[in-house]
Write a protein that holds these residues in place. Structure first.
Motif, PDB file in Angstrom:
ATOM      1  N   VAL A  82      28.134  54.077  23.569  1.00 53.70           N
ATOM      2  CA  VAL A  82      28.925  53.440  24.698  1.00 53.70           C
ATOM      3  C   VAL A  82      28.973  52.567  25.748  1.00 53.70           C
ATOM      4  N   GLY A  83      30.059  51.867  25.930  1.00 56.50           N
ATOM      5  CA  GLY A  83      30.328  50.520  26.418  1.00 56.50           C
ATOM      6  C   GLY A  83      31.377  51.056  27.513  1.00 56.50           C
ATOM      7  N   ARG A  84      31.344  50.190  28.875  1.00 56.70           N
ATOM      8  CA  ARG A  84      32.425  50.405  29.714  1.00 56.70           C
ATOM      9  C   ARG A  84      32.522  49.256  30.288  1.00 56.70           C
ATOM     10  N   THR A  85      33.731  49.280  31.035  1.00 61.43           N
ATOM     11  CA  THR A  85      34.249  48.549  32.013  1.00 61.43           C
ATOM     12  C   THR A  85      34.598  48.851  33.319  1.00 61.43           C
ATOM     13  N   PHE A  86      34.783  48.318  34.094  1.00 59.03           N
ATOM     14  CA  PHE A  86      34.625  48.926  35.922  1.00 59.03           C
ATOM     15  C   PHE A  86      36.029  48.426  36.495  1.00 59.03           C
ATOM     16  N   GLN A  87      36.354  49.513  37.593  1.00 62.04           N
ATOM     17  CA  GLN A  87      37.233  48.853  37.817  1.00 62.04           C
ATOM     18  C   GLN A  87      37.258  47.826  38.986  1.00 62.04           C
ATOM     19  N   LEU A  88      36.331  47.494  39.556  1.00 59.94           N
ATOM     20  CA  LEU A  88      36.023  46.572  40.317  1.00 59.94           C
ATOM     21  C   LEU A  88      35.530  45.210  39.065  1.00 59.94           C
ATOM     22  N   VAL A  89      35.918  44.283  39.050  1.00 60.65           N
ATOM     23  CA  VAL A  89      35.799  43.336  38.400  1.00 60.65           C
ATOM     24  C   VAL A  89      34.472  42.059  38.179  1.00 60.65           C
ATOM     25  N   LYS A  90      33.526  41.966  38.481  1.00 61.78           N
ATOM     26  CA  LYS A  90      32.314  41.548  38.753  1.00 61.78           C
ATOM     27  C   LYS A  90      31.873  40.849  37.535  1.00 61.78           C
ATOM     28  N   PRO A  91      32.270  39.723  37.518  1.00 58.69           N
ATOM     29  CA  PRO A  91      31.024  38.687  36.494  1.00 58.69           C
ATOM     30  C   PRO A  91      30.041  38.124  36.877  1.00 58.69           C
ATOM     31  N   PHE A  92      29.370  37.731  35.257  1.00 62.71           N
ATOM     32  CA  PHE A  92      28.448  36.912  36.185  1.00 62.71           C
ATOM     33  C   PHE A  92      28.273  35.571  36.969  1.00 62.71           C
ATOM     34  N   LYS A  93      27.741  35.778  38.561  1.00 65.31           N
ATOM     35  CA  LYS A  93      28.304  34.620  38.965  1.00 65.31           C
ATOM     36  C   LYS A  93      27.493  33.265  38.641  1.00 65.31           C
ATOM     37  N   GLY A  94      28.105  32.142  39.156  1.00 64.10           N
ATOM     38  CA  GLY A  94      27.573  30.760  38.566  1.00 64.10           C
ATOM     39  C   GLY A  94      27.337  30.808  36.389  1.00 64.10           C
ATOM     40  N   LEU A  95      27.705  31.936  35.750  1.00 60.59           N
ATOM     41  CA  LEU A  95      27.598  31.858  34.334  1.00 60.59           C
ATOM     42  C   LEU A  95      28.827  31.327  33.968  1.00 60.59           C
ATOM     43  N   SER A  96      29.087  30.910  32.413  1.00 62.87           N
ATOM     44  CA  SER A  96      30.229  30.303  32.362  1.00 62.87           C
ATOM     45  C   SER A  96      30.403  31.669  31.417  1.00 62.87           C
ATOM     46  N   VAL A  97      31.985  31.531  31.085  1.00 62.87           N
ATOM     47  CA  VAL A  97      32.707  32.283  30.175  1.00 62.87           C
ATOM     48  C   VAL A  97      32.314  33.493  29.107  1.00 62.87           C
ATOM     49  N   LEU A  98      31.428  32.219  28.606  1.00 63.89           N
ATOM     50  CA  LEU A  98      30.807  32.768  26.836  1.00 63.89           C
ATOM     51  C   LEU A  98      29.281  33.104  27.537  1.00 63.89           C
ATOM     52  N   GLU A  99      28.793  32.631  28.827  1.00 67.51           N
ATOM     53  CA  GLU A  99      27.604  33.124  28.657  1.00 67.51           C
ATOM     54  C   GLU A  99      27.180  34.701  29.111  1.00 67.51           C
ATOM     55  N   LEU A 122      34.661  37.492  20.235  1.00 62.32           N
ATOM     56  CA  LEU A 122      35.379  37.935  21.194  1.00 62.32           C
ATOM     57  C   LEU A 122      36.442  37.136  21.996  1.00 62.32           C
ATOM     58  N   LEU A 123      35.744  35.939  22.147  1.00 62.50           N
ATOM     59  CA  LEU A 123      37.435  35.512  23.389  1.00 62.50           C
ATOM     60  C   LEU A 123      38.373  34.811  22.669  1.00 62.50           C
ATOM     61  N   ASP A 124      37.743  34.558  21.542  1.00 64.30           N
ATOM     62  CA  ASP A 124      38.553  34.029  20.830  1.00 64.30           C
ATOM     63  C   ASP A 124      40.186  35.419  20.290  1.00 64.30           C
ATOM     64  N   ARG A 125      39.496  36.130  20.073  1.00 62.57           N
ATOM     65  CA  ARG A 125      40.419  37.250  19.599  1.00 62.57           C
ATOM     66  C   ARG A 125      41.000  37.686  21.272  1.00 62.57           C
ATOM     67  N   LEU A 126      40.911  37.579  22.484  1.00 60.32           N
ATOM     68  CA  LEU A 126      40.718  38.315  23.605  1.00 60.32           C
ATOM     69  C   LEU A 126      41.796  36.536  24.409  1.00 60.32           C
ATOM     70  N   GLY A 127      42.075  36.135  23.779  1.00 63.75           N
ATOM     71  CA  GLY A 127      42.449  34.237  23.880  1.00 63.75           C
ATOM     72  C   GLY A 127      41.699  33.808  25.159  1.00 63.75           C
ATOM     73  N   LEU A 128      40.689  34.009  25.128  1.00 64.59           N
ATOM     74  CA  LEU A 128      39.644  33.097  26.334  1.00 64.59           C
ATOM     75  C   LEU A 128      38.714  31.998  25.532  1.00 64.59           C
ATOM     76  N   HIS A 129      38.658  31.818  24.687  1.00 67.37           N
ATOM     77  CA  HIS A 129      38.990  30.441  23.914  1.00 67.37           C
ATOM     78  C   HIS A 129      38.473  29.237  24.273  1.00 67.37           C
ATOM     79  N   ASP A 130      39.769  28.856  24.685  1.00 68.36           N
ATOM     80  CA  ASP A 130      39.962  27.681  25.589  1.00 68.36           C
ATOM     81  C   ASP A 130      39.026  27.799  27.112  1.00 68.36           C
ATOM     82  N   ARG A 131      38.983  28.927  27.705  1.00 67.74           N
ATOM     83  CA  ARG A 131      38.206  28.909  29.025  1.00 67.74           C
ATOM     84  C   ARG A 131      36.310  29.700  28.958  1.00 67.74           C
TER      85      ARG A 131
END
Length: 243
Positions: A82-99, A122-131
């Motif tokens: 089971v994988g899940r997302t959260f309503q309030l989006v809180k990425p790990f601060k100080g880490l890059s998108v890839l990290e 995954l980032l490539d498929r979601l259009g985030l490769h450049d970021r």
């Protein structure tokens, strides 16, 4: 129920005597996309939290592929698929998108190089490769939403729980996310259960819709059936304007 990836059997939860969820039952077949909708405070996220192991139900059971997972720790529920997302989006601060995505990928890939490669795909498929080397907290809202989906997918789930991933997006951005999820489901057979207020997304994605209000299931059916359901019109969708 035969063929069900996810089963909720008379699920219940109380908080200090307040009934948050009461005897909610429904099933999601393997490979299907279903939606869970209802007004604010209806109990939707509480249901997600019980599926994902954040909360233990006071009554009833959650089953994944006929195995009872209710009451397991969140990491064990993730292990089960089971994988899940959260309503309030809180990425790990100080880490890059890839990290950020690599952290999720390490759940299945024990070697860092393999996890990083999976995250990059995954980032490539979601259009985030450049970021990918950008700090995650600096992303725009649409990009943070896509990152949240990527982090959940990095755990390689067989059931994906999406909690309002399209809230705050413009219509064109909603269409992009809908197209991605539809393609993902068709290509991989991933089972998806989504909480969503954006009805254009629900109508475009969901084969079946479950409606909850005040912690109880009040309706279940196709999107077309739900939009005509008397109880749903009364408590959630509202009356159509007179012509």
């Amino acid at each position: 129920m035969s063929g069900a990836r996810l089963e909720l059997d008379r699920l219940g939860k109380r908080f200090r005597g307040l009934r948050a969820v009461h005897e909610v039952s429904f099933a999601v077949p393997a490979g299907a996309i279903h939606a869970l909708i209802g007004p604010n405070g209806a109990g939707k996220t509480t249901i997600f939290n019980m599926i994902a192991g954040v909360l233990a139900p006071d009554a009833g059971a959650v089953r994944l592929d006929s195995r009872t997972i209710s009451g397991l720790r969140p990491d064990h529920v993730c292990d089960a698929g089971v994988g899940r997302t959260f309503q309030l989006v809180k990425p790990f601060k100080g880490l890059s998108v890839l990290e950020n995505v690599t952290v999720g990928a390490l759940h299945r890939h024990r070697e860092l190089a393999g996890a990083r490669d999976a995250a990059a795909r995954l980032l490539d498929r979601l259009g985030l490769h450049d970021r990918r080397h950008q700090l995650a907290e600096s992303l725009t809202l649409p990009d943070r939403k896509r990152l949240e989906v990527a982090r959940a997918l990095a755990t390689e789930p067989k059931l994906l729980l999406l909690d309002e991933v399209m809230a705050g997006l413009r219509p064109t951005e909603v269409d992009v996310m809908v197209a991605f999820l539809r393609e993902l489901n068709a290509r991989t057979g991933l089972t998806i259960l989504l909480i969503e207020h954006v009805m254009r997304a629900v109508m475009a994605l969901a084969a079946e819709v479950v409606v909850v209000s005040s912690g109880e299931k009040i309706a279940e059916g196709t999107p077309q059936e739900i939009t005509r359901h008397r109880a749903v019109l009364d408590v959630y969708l509202g009356e159509p304007e007179a012509s």
